[in-house]
Design a protein around this motif. Structure first.
Motif, PDB file in Angstrom:
ATOM      1  N   HIS A 245      86.789 180.522  27.420  1.00  7.74           N
ATOM      2  CA  HIS A 245      86.593 179.752  28.655  1.00  7.74           C
ATOM      3  C   HIS A 245      86.221 178.303  28.322  1.00  7.74           C
ATOM      4  O   HIS A 245      86.830 177.356  28.844  1.00  7.74           O
ATOM      5  CB  HIS A 245      85.488 180.418  29.487  1.00  7.74           C
TER       6      HIS A 245
ATOM      7  N   SER B 198      85.571 172.030  41.449  1.00 11.01           N
ATOM      8  CA  SER B 198      84.952 172.872  40.420  1.00 11.01           C
ATOM      9  C   SER B 198      85.647 174.225  40.304  1.00 11.01           C
ATOM     10  O   SER B 198      85.780 174.763  39.194  1.00 11.01           O
ATOM     11  CB  SER B 198      83.467 173.081  40.732  1.00 11.01           C
ATOM     12  N   TRP B 199      86.108 174.777  41.442  1.00 14.26           N
ATOM     13  CA  TRP B 199      86.730 176.099  41.362  1.00 14.26           C
ATOM     14  C   TRP B 199      88.040 176.059  40.595  1.00 14.26           C
ATOM     15  O   TRP B 199      88.429 177.049  39.969  1.00 14.26           O
ATOM     16  CB  TRP B 199      86.927 176.706  42.754  1.00 14.26           C
TER      17      TRP B 199
ATOM     18  N   GLU C  87      86.834 175.817  36.746  1.00 13.74           N
ATOM     19  CA  GLU C  87      86.225 177.058  36.256  1.00 13.74           C
ATOM     20  C   GLU C  87      87.157 178.264  36.411  1.00 13.74           C
ATOM     21  O   GLU C  87      87.217 179.130  35.538  1.00 13.74           O
ATOM     22  CB  GLU C  87      84.902 177.314  36.989  1.00 13.74           C
TER      23      GLU C  87
ATOM     24  N   ASP D 221      88.720 180.700  33.274  1.00 12.86           N
ATOM     25  CA  ASP D 221      88.651 182.162  33.209  1.00 12.86           C
ATOM     26  C   ASP D 221      90.043 182.791  33.262  1.00 12.86           C
ATOM     27  O   ASP D 221      90.264 183.871  32.691  1.00 12.86           O
ATOM     28  CB  ASP D 221      87.791 182.699  34.354  1.00 12.86           C
TER      29      ASP D 221
ATOM     30  N   PHE E  59      78.367 176.248  42.046  1.00  8.54           N
ATOM     31  CA  PHE E  59      78.349 176.393  40.593  1.00  8.54           C
ATOM     32  C   PHE E  59      77.074 175.828  39.967  1.00  8.54           C
ATOM     33  O   PHE E  59      76.996 175.673  38.746  1.00  8.54           O
ATOM     34  CB  PHE E  59      79.562 175.706  39.977  1.00  8.54           C
TER      35      PHE E  59
ATOM     36  N   TYR F   8      81.671 182.438  39.741  1.00  5.66           N
ATOM     37  CA  TYR F   8      82.705 182.291  38.715  1.00  5.66           C
ATOM     38  C   TYR F   8      83.802 183.337  38.891  1.00  5.66           C
ATOM     39  O   TYR F   8      84.997 183.034  38.765  1.00  5.66           O
ATOM     40  CB  TYR F   8      82.086 182.397  37.315  1.00  5.66           C
ATOM     41  N   GLU F   9      83.413 184.544  39.174  1.00  2.00           N
ATOM     42  CA  GLU F   9      84.410 185.596  39.374  1.00  2.00           C
ATOM     43  C   GLU F   9      85.296 185.305  40.587  1.00  2.00           C
ATOM     44  O   GLU F   9      86.506 185.549  40.555  1.00  2.00           O
ATOM     45  CB  GLU F   9      83.707 186.948  39.567  1.00  2.00           C
TER      46      GLU F   9
ATOM     47  N   TRP G 254      87.877 182.806  39.578  1.00  2.00           N
ATOM     48  CA  TRP G 254      88.894 183.448  38.748  1.00  2.00           C
ATOM     49  C   TRP G 254      89.860 184.269  39.592  1.00  2.00           C
ATOM     50  O   TRP G 254      91.078 184.276  39.342  1.00  2.00           O
ATOM     51  CB  TRP G 254      88.239 184.343  37.695  1.00  2.00           C
TER      52      TRP G 254
END
Length: 415
Positions: free
Chosen positions: A280, A296-297, A300, A304, A341, A352-353, A356
Motif C-alpha cells: 500500500h 483522499s479516497w 487510499e 489498497d 481518514f 480504508y476498507e 478499497w
C-alpha cells in the motif's frame, strides 16, 4: 536482646554518624568520574560558544574531527560517533548545523540545556533517493556545559519538523531488487522488511507498469523513533502501521520520499497484513501520491487496490470492518472525505476498507487498465467528475449509488 555492656558512648556514635554522612556525600558527588557527572555552570557567552561548536561540526571532514567537535564527555563522544557513522551509511552530503537559539538556561538537574539548531543535509544516491534535495528541520540538541567553558552535545530530538535520519540512532542500509531498507538501531528484527519491500515493488509494477525507482523503507526500532522521523506527535501515529513521507516530514515526490514503518503496530500483524501495508505504502511512493491535492479516497483506495490485487484472503477478512458497519445499519451516506481518514479518529480501518471497495467494484466492472487510467487522470489534476466520465462514463452521484449498493450486497453475502 543486645548486651548493654557493648553499647557505644555518645561521642563515638556521633563520630560514626559524621563518617557515614561524609561517605554518602562522597558517593553522591563521585569526583573520580570526571566531567560526565559534575554540574558545571553554563558560560555567559553560551550562544557564541555554541555557534562556534556547531560550525565546527559542520566543517568536520572525518569521524575524529566530528567527535572532537561534539565535546569531551563520554556521552558526547558516543553520540557523535554514532551520528557520523549513520551519516556515512546514508551517504549524507551537504550537512550543515546552524545554531539558532537556546542553551543558556539549564532545564535538568544535571545542568544541561536544549539548543535549537537548523539542520540540513542531502541523502546519498545509495539509499534509492535522488540525492539532489536538501532536507531541513529544526533540531533540539541536549548540551551539557564542561569545566573549560565548552559544551558536550549528547542527544538530539526534533523541534520543528522531523528528526534527520542520521540523528535517529545507529543506521544500517540493506538492499534487495527494487528496494532499499534503512534500519535504525536494528529496526524490527522480527520482520523480513527487505523481502517485503522487494515484493511490494514488484506488485506495483504488475498493476502500474510505468512506475520507476526503488522503494526505500525505514524500519525504526521503536514507535517513538518512528514519530520523530515523520515529525508527528506520538499520539498521532499510534494507529498508523506505516506512512510514506519525505525525509524531513514535509511531503515531496517519489524522488525523495520513504516509507517509515511503525514497529509497535507491525508487532500486532501477521505477515500477510504487514505485506499489504508495505505494498500500500509503496504504491503511494511510486505513483507520486505524497502531497497530491486530490480526494483522499482515491489515493487510499487505489493503494489498497494494488496491495490487495493478488491477496487470497476472503472479503470477510479484507473488508470485515466496513461490512460489519453496514450490517449494523451504519451504511455510509457519502464517499469518504479527508476528515474520515484522520489518523486519530475511530473506525479508521472501516474507512480504508470502504475506499478499497470503491476500487474493487470499479475493477470488477471495468478492468484494471481503466481503473489505472482513472487514477492517473485524477493524480494528474483532472476533476473527479471529468475523470469518472472519461474513464467509466459515470458521474460522482452514480458512483456513490453503485458503491452503496455494492456494500449492501457484499454485506449480505459475507458473514
Amino acid at each position: 536482646m543486645a548486651d548493654p555492656g557493648r553499647r557505644l558512648g555518645p561521642n563515638a556514635a556521633a563520630v560514626l554518624v559524621l563518617v557515614a554522612l561524609g561517605a554518602a556525600l562522597l558517593v553522591w558527588q563521585r569526583p573520580w568520574q570526571g566531567s560526565d557527572d559534575n554540574n558545571v555552570g553554563i558560560p555567559a557567552d553560551a550562544p557564541s560558544r555554541l555557534t562556534t561548536q556547531f560550525r565546527a561540526l559542520t566543517e568536520a571532514d572525518s569521524e575524529a574531527e566530528f567527535v572532537a567537535a561534539a565535546g569531551t564527555s563520554r556521552a558526547a563522544k558516543a553520540f557523535a560517533r554514532e551520528a557520523w557513522r549513520s551519516r556515512a551509511a546514508l551517504g549524507a552530503t551537504s550537512v550543515e548545523l546552524r545554531y539558532v537559539s537556546g542553551g543558556e538556561v539549564p532545564d535538568r538537574a544535571d545542568g544541561s540545556a536544549l539548543a535549537s539548531v537548523e539542520v540540513s543535509w542531502r541523502a546519498g544516491d545509495g539509499i534509492g533517493l535522488a540525492g539532489t534535495t536538501d532536507h531541513s528541520s529544526t533540531v533540539a540538541f541536549r548540551v551539557t556545559p564542561e569545566s573549560d567553558d565548552t559544551f558536550s552535545i549528547i542527544a538530539a530530538t526534533p523541534r520543528d519538523g522531523a528528526l534527520p535520519l542520521w540523528l535517529a540512532g545507529a543506521v544500517s542500509v540493506e538492499r534487495e531488487p527494487g528496494a532499499v531498507v534503512v534500519r535504525v538501531d536494528g529496526g524490527d528484527a522480527e520482520v523480513p522488511v527487505e523481502s517485503m519491500a522487494s515484493r511490494a515493488r514488484a506488485a506495483v509494477a504488475r498493476v502500474v507498469p510505468d512506475t520507476k525507482g526503488d522503494v526505500t523503507v525505514v524500519s525504526p526500532r521503536s514507535q517513538t523513533q518512528m514519530a520523530r522521523l515523520v515529525g508527528q506527535p506520538l499520539d498521532q501515529v499510534r494507529q498508523i502501521a506505516a506512512v510514506t513521507t519525505r525525509l524531513d516530514g514535509r511531503g515531496g515526490t517519489s524522488a525523495d520520499t520513504v516509507v517509515v514503518l511503525n514497529p509497535a503496530v507491525f508487532a500486532t500483524m501477521d505477515q500477510r497484513a504487514a505485506q499489504v501495508v508495505v505494498t500500500h505504502e509503496a504504491t503511494h511512493l511510486l505513483t507520486d501520491a505524497v502531497g497530491a491535492r486530490t480526494e483522499s479516497w482515491v489515493i487510499e483506495g487505489f493503494a489498497d487496490f494494488v496491495a490487495l490485487r493478488e491477496d487470497s484472503a476472503s472479503l470477510a477478512v479484507s473488508a470485515g470492518q466496513i461490512l460489519a458497519e453496514v450490517r449494523a445499519g451504519r451504511t455510509p451516506e457519502r464517499l469518504p472525505s479527508a476528515e474520515d481518514f484522520d489518523a486519530e479518529g475511530h473506525g479508521l480501518g472501516a474507512v480504508y476498507e470502504s475506499a478499497w471497495m470503491i476500487f474493487r467494484m470499479l475493477g470488477e466492472r471495468y478492468g484494471d487498465e481503466r481503473v489505472v487510467g482513472f487514477y492517473e487522470a485524477v493524480m494528474g489534476g483532472a476533476e473527479l467528475d471529468d475523470a469518472l466520465r472519461t474513464s467509466f462514463g459515470i458521474t460522482t452521484d452514480q458512483l456513490t449509488a453503485a458503491w452503496l449498493d455494492y456494500l449492501a450486497k457484499s454485506a449480505s453475502t459475507v458473514s
